[in-house]
Structures are given as structure tokens and as C-alpha cells.
Design a protein around this motif. Structure first.
Motif, mmCIF file in Angstrom:
data_model
loop_
_atom_site.group_PDB
_atom_site.id
_atom_site.type_symbol
_atom_site.label_atom_id
_atom_site.label_comp_id
_atom_site.label_asym_id
_atom_site.label_seq_id
_atom_site.Cartn_x
_atom_site.Cartn_y
_atom_site.Cartn_z
ATOM 1 N N ASN A 274 40.434 46.242 41.260
ATOM 2 C CA ASN A 274 41.364 45.165 40.922
ATOM 3 C C ASN A 274 42.598 45.203 41.811
ATOM 4 O O ASN A 274 43.119 44.155 42.230
ATOM 5 N N ASP A 275 43.081 46.396 42.104
ATOM 6 C CA ASP A 275 44.272 46.521 42.942
ATOM 7 C C ASP A 275 44.024 46.021 44.358
ATOM 8 O O ASP A 275 44.911 45.428 44.986
ATOM 9 N N SER A 276 42.827 46.253 44.861
ATOM 10 C CA SER A 276 42.540 45.892 46.261
ATOM 11 C C SER A 276 41.938 44.500 46.407
ATOM 12 O O SER A 276 42.176 43.819 47.414
ATOM 13 N N HIS A 277 41.158 44.073 45.431
ATOM 14 C CA HIS A 277 40.472 42.779 45.552
ATOM 15 C C HIS A 277 41.045 41.690 44.639
ATOM 16 O O HIS A 277 40.706 40.522 44.801
ATOM 17 N N GLY A 278 41.870 42.068 43.688
ATOM 18 C CA GLY A 278 42.441 41.079 42.781
ATOM 19 C C GLY A 278 41.669 40.990 41.475
ATOM 20 O O GLY A 278 40.467 41.263 41.424
ATOM 21 N N HIS A 279 42.385 40.618 40.433
ATOM 22 C CA HIS A 279 41.778 40.565 39.105
ATOM 23 C C HIS A 279 40.726 39.464 38.996
ATOM 24 O O HIS A 279 39.748 39.611 38.258
ATOM 25 N N GLN A 280 40.926 38.376 39.702
ATOM 26 C CA GLN A 280 39.940 37.290 39.629
ATOM 27 C C GLN A 280 38.589 37.741 40.179
ATOM 28 O O GLN A 280 37.545 37.487 39.583
ATOM 29 N N GLN A 281 38.614 38.449 41.293
ATOM 30 C CA GLN A 281 37.375 38.971 41.842
ATOM 31 C C GLN A 281 36.806 40.077 40.947
ATOM 32 O O GLN A 281 35.587 40.248 40.849
ATOM 33 N N GLY A 282 37.724 40.806 40.276
ATOM 34 C CA GLY A 282 37.261 41.815 39.323
ATOM 35 C C GLY A 282 36.487 41.198 38.180
ATOM 36 O O GLY A 282 35.499 41.779 37.689
ATOM 37 N N HIS A 342 33.236 47.158 47.759
ATOM 38 C CA HIS A 342 34.284 47.908 47.055
ATOM 39 C C HIS A 342 34.870 48.909 48.065
ATOM 40 O O HIS A 342 34.503 50.084 48.087
ATOM 41 N N ALA A 343 35.791 48.419 48.868
ATOM 42 C CA ALA A 343 36.345 49.248 49.943
ATOM 43 C C ALA A 343 37.208 50.387 49.421
ATOM 44 O O ALA A 343 37.405 51.397 50.122
ATOM 45 N N ALA A 344 37.718 50.249 48.186
ATOM 46 C CA ALA A 344 38.615 51.273 47.644
ATOM 47 C C ALA A 344 37.875 52.367 46.890
ATOM 48 O O ALA A 344 38.512 53.255 46.322
ATOM 49 N N SER A 345 36.545 52.334 46.875
ATOM 50 C CA SER A 345 35.780 53.345 46.134
ATOM 51 C C SER A 345 35.454 54.536 47.035
ATOM 52 O O SER A 345 34.914 54.362 48.131
ATOM 53 N N PRO A 346 35.761 55.759 46.580
ATOM 54 C CA PRO A 346 35.368 56.951 47.353
ATOM 55 C C PRO A 346 33.898 57.303 47.184
ATOM 56 O O PRO A 346 33.394 58.202 47.865
#
Length: 396
Positions: A274-282, A342-346
């Protein structure tokens, strides 16, 4: 009353927006409405037929002292015998309706009997008034207007069927007017035909709006009920309905000796998404995950719910441990195959999920079953996520 919110996309809200001028819903919604109308219908028909039996029986008794048979000629006596035969026939139909309501016959049977009752009672009453006019006996023509009102009684029979019965009623009165041997009787029956036609117009108009409002209330109730038990974003059951169903299924499984599996699924690093892609995309991701879960189940008692922000629950009634565990693996693989970035996922460059599961044990309660599945979910998260973990003890 205000229309439903534009965000509501239930079948009830869609039907409200489309309208139902001809008092007809589409597809399965019409069948659901018929079932809704059938509730307590047997009790209403029971009271209605009992009243009809008392009133009709009372007027039948009037024949014994209102008409002096000794003063009638042969033709008039034959007409009176015909009236008595009609009295018996109508009484038999009323008793049949009473019996169908008392023994709670299927709705299709009850509706068919109601139609027969409407035709026989209306035509029988018209014939009784006709005979009284021919014989010159005192009578009350206002009873025919009461019968017309009864034709439009608010039962599960559709308005169009009620209108058909009313037309048959008017046709019967017209035929009796045409067959009247005396001009004055013919004129009286024709005047009565006009009165009944006007009353049918008024009662039919009132019945139309009564059914229209009943259908509208059904749609509003259905829309509110659906939204109350469903998650608005995904369309899945919400936490309240999950809590209700898990209690029922646990009790049923223990009573019937059937296995029950619970899977808890959580979207990995959803806050980061949500932080990186936005809540709407979430929200889109949650909808996609819900579609994956729905695609993996299909049995009538299987249940899927959104029980938290990014957490889902799956109840599998009658499922073996092996099948439930395989389905958990399928959920993990199915979400991965959606390839949602999901670019922010490790863990991976796509959205992944973690799944924890447990089987119902004989001593379990809903909260203990949920707690064991929840521990397995945290074990899956602590073990690296993007995986399915199960309790050590798997009940077959």
C-alpha cells in the motif's frame, strides 16, 4: 425511500436500478422472491379459506328459508337444484384449499388450488345472485364486490393471475346476463357487470402498487442483508458471518463425525504494498486474491471470508487433511501465478501469500481451532512467507 448507494453492485441493487414495471425480476431473483412470499403463506391461506367457508356456508343456509320450494314451478326448481349443486362444489373447493393449507402442501399446489378457488368462488357467487334474481328472492349484490376484493387478496399468486381470474369472473357475469330469461334480470346483471368491472379496475390498481411496494421492499431488504454479511470490497463473507458459520460448522462436524479444516491466509507485506503502490491498487490486489480463493473451492458447505484487512479464512467441511493441505498449497501457487507486481516485497517481485491450517479435533471449539490455524499462519510467516504450514496433528 432513498435508492441504494451507487457503490452497491448486488443483484438486488441492480434490479432496483433497472426497475420492474411488469412486476417481474430476472432469473434466480424471481424464484427467491417467490420463496420469500411463500413464508407464512399457508397460515394466511388457512385463515382466508376458513373465513370463506363460514361466509359461503352461511349464505348456503339462507337458501333454506329465503326460498319457498313449494311456490316454484318445475323450471325454477331445476334452477334451484343447480344452485345447490354449485353450493356443494364451491364448498368442496374451499375445504380442499383449507386442507392444503393445513397440511402445508407445496407452494405450487397451494397456488393452483387458490386459482381454482378464485374461479369457482367468484363464478359460484355470481350464479347464486343470478338465481336469486330469477326467482325474485331477496339477495345482496354487494357480496359480489366483496368476492372481487377477495380475488385480489395479497397471496403468493401473481397479479397477472389475479387479473385473469377477475376477467373470468366478469365473463361469467356477462354470460349469465346473456342467458337471463327475463329482460329486467338481464338489465340488472349488466349493471352488475359494470359495477364489478369498475371494482376490478380499482382493486387491480391497488393490488399492482401493493405488489410493487412488496417487491421493492424485498430488494431493499435483500441488498441490506447482503451488504451486512458480505465484505463490500471482495464480495466474500465478512468477519461477523465467518464467526457465525464457524460455530455452526464446528458443531455440525462434531455431531456428524465429519472432518473440518480451517485455512487462514494473509497477503505478505501488504502494508509495504500500500505504501509503494497506493491503497487503490491495494484494493485491486485483495480482489484478485479473493478470486483465487473462490476458484479453488466449490463445494456447497465450503466457505470463504475476509476476516481482516488482508487476512482471509477458508472453512472446508468434510475435507480430508490431505485435500485441505493441497488446497493451501494451491492458494499459495495461485496467487503467485497472478503475477501482481510487488516491488517492495523482500520475498518476491510479485504478490505472495502465507497460509496456515489446522484440522478440527474432537475437543476443539471454534476459538481453539482458529487459534491453532493462526499459529500455523505465523509459523509460515516466520519461516519465510510464500508458503503453507499445517499443524503437526492432522485429523483425517
Amino acid at each position: 425511500m432513498q435508492p441504494p448507494l451507487p457503490a452497491s453492485s448486488t443483484q438486488y441493487a441492480q434490479q432496483l436500478r433497472q426497475g420492474f414495471r411488469w412486476l417481474r425480476f430476472g432469473g434466480a431473483l424471481e424464484a427467491e422472491y417467490r420463496a420469500y412470499c411463500g413464508r407464512n403463506e399457508h397460515r394466511r391461506v388457512l385463515w382466508f379459506s376458513a373465513i370463506c367457508l363460514v361466509v359461503w356456508g352461511g349464505y348456503s343456509l339462507f337458501d333454506l328459508w329465503r326460498i319457498d320450494v313449494a311456490l316454484l314451478d318445475v323450471r325454477q326448481q331445476a334452477l334451484l337444484m343447480s344452485l345447490r349443486a354449485v353450493r356443494v362444489a364451491v364448498t368442496a373447493v374451499i375445504v380442499l384449499t383449507l386442507a392444503c393449507a393445513l397440511w402445508r402442501c407445496p407452494m405450487r399446489v397451494l397456488q393452483a388450488v387458490l386459482i381454482v378457488l378464485g374461479v369457482t368462488l367468484s363464478c359460484g357467487a355470481a350464479f347464486a345472485v343470478y338465481v336469486y334474481k330469477v326467482l325474485g328472492a331477496p339477495h345482496e349484490t354487494a357480496v359480489l364486490v366483496m368476492v372481487m376484493l377477495g380475488v385480489f387478496s395479497p397471496f403468493a399468486v401473481s397479479l397477472w393471475v389475479q387479473l385473469l381470474v377477475a376477467l373470468l369472473y366478469l365473463a361469467c357475469v356477462g354470460a349469465l346476463a346473456w342467458a337471463a330469461p327475463l329482460p329486467e334480470v338481464r338489465a340488472q346483471m349488466l349493471r352488475l357487470e359494470v359495477v364489478l368491472a369498475l371494482s376490478a379496475l380499482v382493486f387491480g390498481f391497488a393490488a399492482y402498487w401493493r405488489e410493487h411496494q412488496r417487491r421493492e421492499q424485498f430488494l431493499y431488504r435483500g441488498d441490506a442483508h447482503w451488504l451486512a454479511m458480505r465484505d463490500a470490497l471482495t464480495g466474500l463473507y465478512n468477519r461477523r458471518m465467518f464467526n457465525h458459520h464457524i460455530g455452526q460448522l464446528v458443531a455440525q462436524a462434531q455431531r456428524e463425525g465429519q472432518p473440518l479444516a480451517l485455512l487462514l491466509m494473509d497477503v505478505d507485506y501488504f502494508k509495504s504494498y500500500n505504501d509503494s503502490h497506493g491503497h487503490q491498487q491495494g484494493d485491486v490486489v485483495l480482489q484478485q486474491v479473493a478470486q483465487v480463493v473462490l476458484a479453488c473451492i466449490g463445494r456447497p458447505l465450503d466457505l470463504v471470508a475476509r476476516v481482516g484487512g488482508e487476512e482471509f479464512a477458508v472453512l472446508l467441511y468434510g475435507s480430508s487433511a490431505e485435500h485441505a493441505q493441497a488446497l493451501g498449497q494451491s492458494l499459495v501457487a495461485g496467487v503467485r501465478q497472478r503475477a501482481l507486481p510487488h516491488a517492495a516485497s523482500p520475498v518476491a517481485q510479485v504478490v505472495t501469500v502465507s497460509v496456515g491450517g489446522a484440522m478440527l479435533s474432537p475437543q476443539d471449539q471454534p476459538r481453539t481451532l482458529y487459534a491453532r490455524a493462526d499459529r500455523m499462519l505465523y509459523e509460515a510467516k516466520n519461516g519465510g512467507r510464500d508458503r503453507c504450514c499445517w499443524a503437526q496433528t492432522l485429523q483425517a
